[in-house]
Scaffold this motif. Structure first.
Motif, mmCIF file in Angstrom:
data_model
loop_
_atom_site.group_PDB
_atom_site.id
_atom_site.type_symbol
_atom_site.label_atom_id
_atom_site.label_comp_id
_atom_site.label_asym_id
_atom_site.label_seq_id
_atom_site.Cartn_x
_atom_site.Cartn_y
_atom_site.Cartn_z
ATOM 1 N N THR B 290 44.255 37.260 0.340
ATOM 2 C CA THR B 290 44.170 37.061 -1.099
ATOM 3 C C THR B 290 45.436 37.559 -1.781
ATOM 4 O O THR B 290 45.957 36.922 -2.698
ATOM 5 C CB THR B 290 42.974 37.832 -1.671
ATOM 6 N N GLU B 291 45.946 38.710 -1.320
ATOM 7 C CA GLU B 291 47.134 39.263 -1.958
ATOM 8 C C GLU B 291 48.330 38.354 -1.783
ATOM 9 O O GLU B 291 49.091 38.111 -2.719
ATOM 10 C CB GLU B 291 47.424 40.645 -1.365
ATOM 11 N N ALA B 292 48.491 37.832 -0.557
ATOM 12 C CA ALA B 292 49.627 36.939 -0.330
ATOM 13 C C ALA B 292 49.504 35.705 -1.213
ATOM 14 O O ALA B 292 50.484 35.262 -1.826
ATOM 15 C CB ALA B 292 49.683 36.535 1.136
ATOM 16 N N PHE C 88 54.915 41.162 2.900
ATOM 17 C CA PHE C 88 53.982 42.239 3.206
ATOM 18 C C PHE C 88 54.212 42.838 4.584
ATOM 19 O O PHE C 88 54.732 42.184 5.472
ATOM 20 C CB PHE C 88 52.539 41.730 3.160
ATOM 21 N N GLN C 89 53.721 44.054 4.745
ATOM 22 C CA GLN C 89 53.824 44.712 6.047
ATOM 23 C C GLN C 89 53.054 43.936 7.108
ATOM 24 O O GLN C 89 53.506 43.799 8.242
ATOM 25 C CB GLN C 89 53.260 46.130 5.926
ATOM 26 N N GLN C 90 51.898 43.411 6.756
ATOM 27 C CA GLN C 90 51.079 42.700 7.741
ATOM 28 C C GLN C 90 51.310 41.196 7.726
ATOM 29 O O GLN C 90 50.463 40.441 8.170
ATOM 30 C CB GLN C 90 49.594 42.976 7.476
ATOM 31 N N PHE C 91 52.432 40.749 7.212
ATOM 32 C CA PHE C 91 52.834 39.345 7.106
ATOM 33 C C PHE C 91 51.873 38.528 6.236
ATOM 34 O O PHE C 91 52.291 37.848 5.312
ATOM 35 C CB PHE C 91 52.996 38.619 8.450
ATOM 36 N N ASN C 92 50.570 38.566 6.545
ATOM 37 C CA ASN C 92 49.601 37.817 5.743
ATOM 38 C C ASN C 92 49.879 36.322 5.688
ATOM 39 O O ASN C 92 49.697 35.683 4.657
ATOM 40 C CB ASN C 92 49.506 38.383 4.319
ATOM 41 N N PRO C 160 62.121 32.385 -5.871
ATOM 42 C CA PRO C 160 61.975 33.494 -6.799
ATOM 43 C C PRO C 160 63.334 34.083 -7.153
ATOM 44 O O PRO C 160 64.313 33.883 -6.424
ATOM 45 C CB PRO C 160 61.151 34.511 -6.004
ATOM 46 N N ARG C 161 63.375 34.812 -8.250
ATOM 47 C CA ARG C 161 64.625 35.448 -8.633
ATOM 48 C C ARG C 161 64.638 36.901 -8.171
ATOM 49 O O ARG C 161 65.667 37.554 -8.179
ATOM 50 C CB ARG C 161 64.768 35.381 -10.148
ATOM 51 N N ILE C 162 63.443 37.386 -7.808
ATOM 52 C CA ILE C 162 63.352 38.766 -7.329
ATOM 53 C C ILE C 162 62.508 38.735 -6.064
ATOM 54 O O ILE C 162 61.498 38.042 -6.015
ATOM 55 C CB ILE C 162 62.643 39.666 -8.361
ATOM 56 N N MET C 163 62.923 39.500 -5.051
ATOM 57 C CA MET C 163 62.116 39.587 -3.835
ATOM 58 C C MET C 163 61.678 41.031 -3.617
ATOM 59 O O MET C 163 62.500 41.953 -3.662
ATOM 60 C CB MET C 163 62.934 39.122 -2.620
ATOM 61 N N LEU C 164 60.383 41.235 -3.419
ATOM 62 C CA LEU C 164 59.847 42.568 -3.141
ATOM 63 C C LEU C 164 59.452 42.631 -1.671
ATOM 64 O O LEU C 164 58.854 41.699 -1.151
ATOM 65 C CB LEU C 164 58.603 42.826 -4.002
ATOM 66 N N PHE C 165 59.805 43.717 -1.007
ATOM 67 C CA PHE C 165 59.461 43.885 0.397
ATOM 68 C C PHE C 165 58.658 45.179 0.565
ATOM 69 O O PHE C 165 59.169 46.254 0.240
ATOM 70 C CB PHE C 165 60.726 43.976 1.263
ATOM 71 N N ASP C 166 57.440 45.074 1.053
ATOM 72 C CA ASP C 166 56.614 46.270 1.245
ATOM 73 C C ASP C 166 56.577 46.629 2.724
ATOM 74 O O ASP C 166 55.754 46.140 3.477
ATOM 75 C CB ASP C 166 55.198 46.001 0.722
ATOM 76 N N VAL C 196 63.193 46.987 -1.851
ATOM 77 C CA VAL C 196 62.668 47.089 -0.488
ATOM 78 C C VAL C 196 62.110 48.486 -0.267
ATOM 79 O O VAL C 196 62.817 49.467 -0.412
ATOM 80 C CB VAL C 196 63.781 46.822 0.548
ATOM 81 N N VAL C 197 60.821 48.550 0.081
ATOM 82 C CA VAL C 197 60.241 49.824 0.506
ATOM 83 C C VAL C 197 60.361 49.875 2.016
ATOM 84 O O VAL C 197 59.846 49.017 2.710
ATOM 85 C CB VAL C 197 58.756 49.905 0.096
#
Lengths: 364, 391, 245
Positions: B290-292, C88-92, C160-166, C196-197
């Motif tokens: 859901t989050e993705a 995401f950390q778990q790819f998802n 996107p113009r911004i990318m977030l990495f967890d 990026v975290v």
């Protein structure tokens, strides 16, 4: 560089509307328009069911007395249950011999409590006692022999009979189920095929047809003159039926065992039976205990079906006393009582199994 | 070099030989047991004067059945009674599955609601109904509820056309007069056109990216077509309304209280299990999905439709079909309240009259085994289809 | 020369129940800036970036993304999510769809892109992360590193113009971390604004414009990589650095 670094040592509290009771209410019950409507409907439902039920079952109910006349019309007539208590719990078992049943009930209760209290030792021993010695003892105690008077099985009834059928079903179906599961997973094609056919037949038909079969056909299968007690016929049917379902549960456990366990056991030179008995089964059975308990709950509920072949189990007796002309019109009380007892049994077993499952999950 | 030593030890301890030996022994034991039983049975049947064989199926049944979906009278054969019982079983199973699915899915989804009260009520429903024997629930619905309904003169009614009393549920019987077939054709035409619209919309979306409200337009189209055809043929559908004549209702369709009680009990009971299956299926889709999807900008409806439901269904369908099978098997409890299902009619009355236990019980068990087998096959096909889709 | 301000966080607070998980966070991110956030677990770093695309809601303060303030208005949320990609950390990845379908899902349904165009663009990005040959496979058939690269491509397909990495590499086997980091470096060199975290300090040294250290919900230290590693001011930063380096 315009990122400010603050060393904020003051402790700030979250906004009031988001914590405590108000916050909880807002989040869980009234978070949106649709949710609010649902909450209101839910409250209305509860309001229209619970207070009337409580006044019927407790406030206006009659607990004291011995006859139908003492029951008022608007409350529950619990006198009806009270007067028939012996029938409901013991069936037609002779009153002088009731101590035999009560003794076994008591022993069962103690063992049950012991198992339910967490963190006690020797539970394995208690469990084995319950599964092996206790049943043998019960057979003698209940039906007679060894100096005790014989009590025919047609006199057995009520909760006593329910527990007997469920108990036998559970105790006997476990070893048969394990054998069938091993058979189905066997590498020998004949054994595997026969086990599979056997399991699928019993699993594919309703229990009622099994009971009918047991009732009508078993006498035909036996040589002339061998007369089978009706109860024993039913027990055999229940036993095979439950064994088939248990077999699938056990098979699931066997399949879930990592292959490495099988390989390690074989590598140390253990024979098939030693491997199964010492390494595989102890682990896989422990893994599927919650599912096994689930099967037990199902067996317990299924015992009510013996009503259809003329055995008077707990539900059967309640149904029966409800038709007694002396107590006509109180079927509601009977069903509520039966429901409460059954629910307590089944729900407790189900909670216990959930607790076990959690324990087994984390504490491997 | 290992010699092919044919010494006795080598044979005794040879694993393949052992395997074959065990199998021969097992087979022999089974065959012996079967022979023993068959022999005893044959002897007993002769001794008791019981007939055998299936000729009895052609004999007059000489008993009446309370509710039949086909023409039936006491002069019909035992085989006819078998068919009647079978149809009644399928009827109650079909109704039960329909209602149970709707109720079960609703409760399963409610169980996951963010509204605490709704979730708790759903949980209470599940925990209560799952832990009570089905037979008890059937008795409750039949004796405590339906038998307690008012007499026909004081029936509970809805719109003056639906009547509920202790003799049963009476609903209007639709009679299709002239032009009925036109309505049917236009309904089918509307469905075909809807499928066409769906296909066209898919193509257009692929080309231009624009979406089209296929669902609502299809529903609207079907309703429109049916209305237009009804109008064009002058509303040829009449209803035979149940009317109170004397002490009972005449006309309309009568659903006997046994059927109503059994359907309710089966549905409510199975729904509690279906609710758990649905809940497990939805929860099996990890939160990260859901989050993705939300991070990509999909809205709630799209997330449900494109991400959650496809994954949840994969987990839900196998145990769901198992519950359907359980419901069908559980319908055999009809015997306890005298609903004329297959077991009561055939393995009950017919068996009592002819005494041919083996043939009759065999036929009944055979029917259920066939249903189980069918379900297994469908399940296997489903699993294979799912696996193919993911390769 | 003023550089465009992409993200602005002013006095942002967030609580999980009684736990004060974001305590007066102030942050400004300019266009093409690369920020690395590090800190002990529970420090609030994941929560911080999850607030930027509204996966979590902040309770006090302001978050402004490209001029639009983040509130409960669903339209602005959806618009912002279209501009902000997340890995995401778990790819998802969506397991029931092929890699290609994973990448084209959002463009088709959110941007209403025609299918052929969406596929073209997806193949471009898949090529950029070097798994275009896996386009028709399913996530379960790919290794962890491949899956994460596919996830990056999926996020990039929305342009996107911004990318977030967890914590993008925390769930990967060691030999696959490099391939993902390489992709992220390439992205950075291409001018993407990135937050990026991560614990990968090598990556931080190479790519970051600013390294932020968070502890117990607060930003404790924010410096350029040189200053951060050589002259950490705060005691907590020093302790943390000594543990991971």
């Amino acid at each position: 560089m315009n990122t400010e670094i603050k060393n904020n040592t003051e402790v700030m509290k979250p906004p009031i509307a988001s914590i405590g009771l108000v916050g909880w209410l807002r989040k869980n019950l009234f978070s949106s328009v649709s949710n609010t409507i649902l909450t209101l409907i839910g409250i209305y439902l509860l309001y229209s069911i619970i207070p009337p039920f409580i006044s019927w079952a407790f406030i206006d109910a009659n607990f004291v007395g011995t006859t139908k006349q003492e029951c008022s019309k608007d409350g529950a007539c619990w006198i009806f249950i009270k007067e028939n208590l012996k029938l409901i719990f013991y069936g037609l078992y002779p009153s002088e011999e009731l101590w035999r049943i009560n003794t076994m009930y008591f022993i069962l209760l103690i063992c049950g409590i012991y198992i339910l209290i967490p963190n006690l030792k020797y539970k394995g021993w208690v469990g084995s006692f319950l599964l092996i010695l206790f049943p043998i003892l019960s057979v003698v105690m209940f039906s007679g022999g060894m100096g005790l008077e014989t009590v025919e099985t047609r006199l057995w009834g009520g909760l006593f009979l329910t527990l007997v059928i469920a108990g036998v079903g559970i105790v006997l179906s476990l070893p048969i189920g394990v054998m069938l599961a091993l058979g189905r997973r066997s590498k020998l094609p004949v054994v595997s095929l026969l086990s599979t056919i056997f399991i699928e037949i019993w699993r594919g038909v309703p229990l009622i047809t099994v009971l009918f079969m047991a009732s009508n056909m078993f006498p035909l299968f036996m040589p002339e003159g061998v007369n089978f007690d009706k109860l024993i016929r039913a027990l055999i049917g229940v036993m095979f039926f439950s064994a088939a379902y248990l077999a699938e549960v056990v098979r699931g456990g066997l399949q879930a065992m990592p292959k490495g366990q099988y390989e390690a056991a074989q590598a140390t030179g253990l024979s098939y039976w030693r491997m199964m008995g010492l390494v595989i089964l102890p682990q896989s059975l422990k893994m599927v205990i919650p599912a096994i308990i689930g099967s037990f709950i199902a067996i317990f509920k299924d015992t009510t079906l013996v009503l259809v072949i003329g055995l008077f189990d707990f539900l059967g007796i309640i149904q029966f006393v409800g038709t007694n002309p002396e107590w006509l019109g109180f079927s509601h009380e009977g069903y509520v009582f039966a429901a409460v007892i059954f629910w307590i049994f089944c729900f407790s077993m189900s909670r216990y199994s959930q607790r076990l499952e959690k324990k087994l999950d984390t504490g491997r | 070099m290992q010699g092919r030593d044919l010494s006795l030890n080598n044979i005794l301890f040879n694993r393949s030989v052992q395997g074959i030996f065990y199998q021969i022994v097992t087979l022999a034991l089974v065959i012996l047991a079967v022979i023993y039983i068959v022999d005893n049975t044959a002897r007993n049947m002769v001794a008791r004067g019981l007939a055998s064989g299936f000729e009895f199926l052609g004999v007059e049944a000489q008993f009446d059945i309370q509710m039949t979906l086909i023409e039936y009278s006491p002069t019909s054969t035992y085989f006819d009674s078998f068919i009647v019982g079978l149809l009644n079983t399928l009827l109650v199973a079909g109704l039960g599955i329909f209602v149970a699915t709707i109720v079960g899915f609703t409760i399963g989804i409610a169980r996951l609601s963010s509204n605490w009260l709704v979730a708790k009520l759903a949980e209470a429903y599940i925990e209560v109904l799952r832990n009570l024997p089905l037979l008890l629930q059937i008795f409750f619905w039949y004796f405590a509820v339906l038998r307690a309904l008012p007499k026909p003169k004081q029936s509970l009614e809805l719109f003056d056309s639906f009547f509920l009393n202790n003799r049963g549920l009476f609903i209007p019987d639709p009679i299709f007069g002239e032009g009925g077939t036109l309505i049917l054709y236009s309904f089918i035409a509307a469905i075909i056109i809807s499928i066409g619209i769906a296909a066209w919309s898919r193509q257009r979306q692929n080309k231009t990216g624009q979406t089209f409200p296929v669902f609502y337009s299809s529903v609207g189209l079907i309703i429109l077509f049916v209305f237009l055809s009804l109008f064009a043929t002058g509303f040829p559908v009449t209803f035979d309304y149940p009317e109170l004549k004397g002490f009972n209702f005449k006309g309309g369709i009568k659903l006997i209280p046994e059927l109503v009680a059994l359907t309710f009990a089966l549905s409510m009971y199975t729904a509690s299990f279906i609710a758990e299956v649905v809940r497990a299926g939805i929860q099996a889709v990890s939160l990260g999905q859901t989050e993705a999807a939300r991070s990509l900008g999909l809205n709630q409806g799209q997330i449900l439709r494109l991400v959650i439901i496809p994954q949840a269904l994969r987990v839900i369908v196998p145990p769901l079909t198992n519950q359907y099978l359980n419901l069908t098997k559980n319908s055999s409890l009809a015997a306890a309240i005298a609903y004329p299902d297959l077991v009561l009619v055939f393995a009950g009355t017919a068996l009592m009259q002819t005494g041919q236990a083996i043939e009759i019980i065999g036929m009944v068990m055979g029917v259920y085994l066939l249903l189980s087998l069918l379900t297994s096959i469908i399940m296997n096909l489903f699993n294979r289809f799912m696996r193919v889709a993911e390769r | 020369m003023t550089t465009e301000l992409m993200i602005e966080m002013n006095s942002v607070h967030k609580w999980f129940g009684d736990l004060h998980v974001l305590n007066d966070v102030n942050l400004q991110v300019s266009k093409s800036e690369k920020i690395v956030i590090c800190g002990p677990s529970g420090s609030g770093k994941s929560t911080l970036i999850r607030c930027i695309n509204r996966l979590e809601e902040h309770q006090r303060g302001q978050i402004i993304v490209e001029g639009t303030e983040l509130t409960n208005d669903s339209r602005s949320i959806e618009r912002i999510r279209g501009e902000v990609g997340m890995v995401f950390q778990q790819f998802n990845l969506f397991p029931h769809l092929s890699i290609l379908d994973n990448c084209t899902l959002a463009p088709i349904w959110v941007r209403k892109t025609p299918k052929a165009q969406a596929i073209d663009k997806a193949m471009q990005y898949l090529k950029r992360v070097q798994i275009d040959d896996q386009a028709f496979k399913y996530p379960s058939q790919l290794s962890g590193g491949q899956q994460q690269r596919a996830a990056i491509a999926r996020a990039l397909c929305m342009e996107p113009r911004i990318m977030l990495f967890d914590e993008p590499t925390s769930a990967l086997d060691p030999e696959m971390i490099k391939e993902v980091l390489d992709v992220m470096v390439g992205l950075a060199e291409g001018g993407m604004t990135m937050i990026v975290v991560t614990h990968e300090m090598g990556f931080a040294k190479e790519v970051a414009d600013k390294i932020i250290f968070m502890d117990e919900g607060q930003i404790v230290e924010a410096k350029s990589p040189d200053d951060f590693f050589n002259n950490p001011e705060n005691e907590r930063t020093k302790t943390f650095l000594s543990q991971i380096l």
